[in-house]
Design an enzyme around this catalytic site. Sequence first.
Site, PDB file in Angstrom:
ATOM      1  N   ASP A  86       0.830  -1.200   0.000  1.00  0.00           N
ATOM      2  CA  ASP A  86       0.000   0.000   0.000  1.00  0.00           C
ATOM      3  C   ASP A  86       0.868   1.256   0.000  1.00  0.00           C
ATOM      4  O   ASP A  86       2.041   1.230   0.383  1.00  0.00           O
ATOM      5  CB  ASP A  86      -0.960   0.013   1.192  1.00  0.00           C
ATOM      6  CG  ASP A  86      -0.241  -0.058   2.534  1.00  0.00           C
ATOM      7  OD1 ASP A  86       0.752  -0.806   2.637  1.00  0.00           O
ATOM      8  OD2 ASP A  86      -0.667   0.628   3.487  1.00  0.00           O
ATOM      9  N   ASP A 121       8.727   4.488  -1.294  1.00  0.00           N
ATOM     10  CA  ASP A 121       8.019   3.892  -0.153  1.00  0.00           C
ATOM     11  C   ASP A 121       6.815   3.098  -0.621  1.00  0.00           C
ATOM     12  O   ASP A 121       5.714   3.633  -0.716  1.00  0.00           O
ATOM     13  CB  ASP A 121       7.606   4.998   0.817  1.00  0.00           C
ATOM     14  CG  ASP A 121       6.913   4.491   2.057  1.00  0.00           C
ATOM     15  OD1 ASP A 121       7.026   3.300   2.366  1.00  0.00           O
ATOM     16  OD2 ASP A 121       6.244   5.302   2.723  1.00  0.00           O
ATOM     17  N   GLU A 127       0.240  -1.126   5.860  1.00  0.00           N
ATOM     18  CA  GLU A 127       1.334  -0.570   6.659  1.00  0.00           C
ATOM     19  C   GLU A 127       1.168   0.926   6.836  1.00  0.00           C
ATOM     20  O   GLU A 127       1.472   1.475   7.904  1.00  0.00           O
ATOM     21  CB  GLU A 127       2.677  -0.873   5.984  1.00  0.00           C
ATOM     22  CG  GLU A 127       3.906  -0.538   6.837  1.00  0.00           C
ATOM     23  CD  GLU A 127       4.375   0.907   6.702  1.00  0.00           C
ATOM     24  OE1 GLU A 127       5.221   1.331   7.503  1.00  0.00           O
ATOM     25  OE2 GLU A 127       3.900   1.613   5.782  1.00  0.00           O
ATOM     26  N   GLU A 128       0.678   1.588   5.795  1.00  0.00           N
ATOM     27  CA  GLU A 128       0.571   3.043   5.833  1.00  0.00           C
ATOM     28  C   GLU A 128      -0.515   3.544   6.781  1.00  0.00           C
ATOM     29  O   GLU A 128      -0.583   4.736   7.067  1.00  0.00           O
ATOM     30  CB  GLU A 128       0.334   3.602   4.425  1.00  0.00           C
ATOM     31  CG  GLU A 128       1.476   3.368   3.450  1.00  0.00           C
ATOM     32  CD  GLU A 128       2.743   4.139   3.811  1.00  0.00           C
ATOM     33  OE1 GLU A 128       2.745   4.830   4.851  1.00  0.00           O
ATOM     34  OE2 GLU A 128       3.729   4.036   3.063  1.00  0.00           O
ATOM     35  N   GLU A 149      11.814  -2.288   4.861  1.00  0.00           N
ATOM     36  CA  GLU A 149      12.158  -1.015   4.240  1.00  0.00           C
ATOM     37  C   GLU A 149      13.010  -0.122   5.141  1.00  0.00           C
ATOM     38  O   GLU A 149      12.953  -0.188   6.360  1.00  0.00           O
ATOM     39  CB  GLU A 149      10.883  -0.258   3.870  1.00  0.00           C
ATOM     40  CG  GLU A 149      10.064   0.170   5.080  1.00  0.00           C
ATOM     41  CD  GLU A 149       8.812   0.925   4.688  1.00  0.00           C
ATOM     42  OE1 GLU A 149       8.880   1.754   3.764  1.00  0.00           O
ATOM     43  OE2 GLU A 149       7.768   0.697   5.331  1.00  0.00           O
ATOM     44  N   HIS A 172       6.208   9.961   0.900  1.00  0.00           N
ATOM     45  CA  HIS A 172       4.996  10.716   1.255  1.00  0.00           C
ATOM     46  C   HIS A 172       5.011  12.146   0.708  1.00  0.00           C
ATOM     47  O   HIS A 172       4.096  12.918   1.003  1.00  0.00           O
ATOM     48  CB  HIS A 172       4.787  10.773   2.778  1.00  0.00           C
ATOM     49  CG  HIS A 172       4.590   9.433   3.418  1.00  0.00           C
ATOM     50  ND1 HIS A 172       4.075   9.288   4.682  1.00  0.00           N
ATOM     51  CD2 HIS A 172       4.832   8.179   2.979  1.00  0.00           C
ATOM     52  CE1 HIS A 172       4.021   7.994   4.999  1.00  0.00           C
ATOM     53  NE2 HIS A 172       4.482   7.308   3.958  1.00  0.00           N
TER      54      HIS A 172
END
Length: 408
Positions: A78, A109, A143-144, A172, A379
Site C-alpha cells: 500500500d 516507499d 502498513e501506511e 524497508e 509521502h
Amino acid sequence: MNSIQENEHVTVFREFLKIRTDHPTPDYESSTKFLVEKAKEYNIPYEVYRETGTPIVLMKIEGLEPNLKTVLLNSHVDVVPAVHDSWKVDPFSAWKDESGNIFGRGTQDMKCVCMQFLEVARRIVQSGQKLKRTLHLSFVPDEEIGGSGKGMEKFVYTEKFRQLNIGLCLDEGLASPTNDFTVFYGERAPWWVHITAVGNAGHGSRFIEGTAIEKLMRTINKMLAFRQEQFESLHHGQHECGKKLGDVTSLNLTVLKAGIPIDHSNNFSYNVIPTQAEAGFDIRIPPTVNLDQFLDQIKEWTAEEGLSFKFASYIPKNEMTKLDSDNKWWENFKESCKKMDINLVTEIFPAATDSRFIRNLGIPAFGFSPINNTPILLHDHNEFLNEKVYLRGIDIFMGIIPNLVNME
C-alpha cells in the site's frame, strides 16, 4: 519517455507502480493478481493468505535445511494518497524523464523494495542455486495506516506466521541523500495521546476561573517545553556525533478542539466559555527511552484536576535489534556490504514500519532500502527514483540476501 529498450526489470517496477494501492481505497486485489502472476512466471511457490481479512501474498524458496531459522523479505504494497494538483505528472503514471527518474507514488516507499525482493527471488530460482536456509517473501497490506487490523500487526500472531520460523527480517529503510546507505535497527514508538480537559463554563464577558481551556493550555505548555528541549538536543551537535531524528523524542500538537457549535454548523458561540477542550499529540519515542517512565511523565503532565487522557495509538513495547559481534545476522550483513564497498550508517528509524511488530517478537530486523544519492521523498510530492539507482539496488540485495540465507 518512451519505454523502447527499457530494462525489463524497470518495466516490471513501473507496472507495479501504476496499480492504485493508495489509501483510503487501495486496490489490493489488483496488486495480489500482479504478484501471483509474477510468481507463476518466475516459478516461485506462492500462496495468498486471507485469514486476516485482506490478502497477504507469501512466496517461498525452500532451503536444503528447512529446520534452520529462515530469512523473511517483508514489504508492504500500500501507499499513501497523492495530491494530484501538487505533482508535475500523474502520480500513478510511473512517468520517466530523460534522465531516467521515475516519478510515482511508491517509488521510494516502498514498491521499489517490493520489486527488488521479487527480482532477487527470480534470479535465485532461475540460477538453480540451492539455499541452505528457506527464504520467505511477504507482501502485506495496510502498513501506511499502522499495520493494524488486517496487516502485519495481526499477521505476526497467526499460526501461519509462526510456521515461517523466521530468524531475520529485512524490511524497508529510507533513501540517503549522500553516498552512504542507511540501515535501521530500531524505530520510534508512535504514541498518539488524546487529552480532555473539563472546567467551569460561563459568559465570555467574565473572568471565569478553572476553565477547561486554561487547564488544557497549562498542559500544552508543559508538553511544548519538553518538545523544545528535544529540539535543542537534536540540533546541539552539528559534528559527526550529533544526534539524528530517531535518537530523540518528537512531540507535536496535531489536534485542538473547543467551543460551543451553533446549530451543528461550522459557527461557534464566541461569548460562551466551553466546559470541555481537547488536544491531540503525535509523540514518537526512541527505543532507548523507558516507556513506563515516559507514561509516568504523561500522567504528571495531566495530573491537574479535570484533566484526563487516552491513547489513540499505544505501543507498550519497543524492541531494537542489537548490532554487535554476537549478532551473526548483523556481522554477515555488514561484511556483505563491505565487500561491495558500501558504507553503512546505522540509525533508529524516525517513524514507524512493520519491522516493529517483528522486533517485538524478539526477531532481529533490519530496515534497508538500497537507495543513495537521492533526496528523501517518501509521502512527498513528486516522489521519484532513478532507474539506475533502482537497478543497482537489485545487485546490492543480490550481494546480501544469498549470504544471509546460506549462513551457517
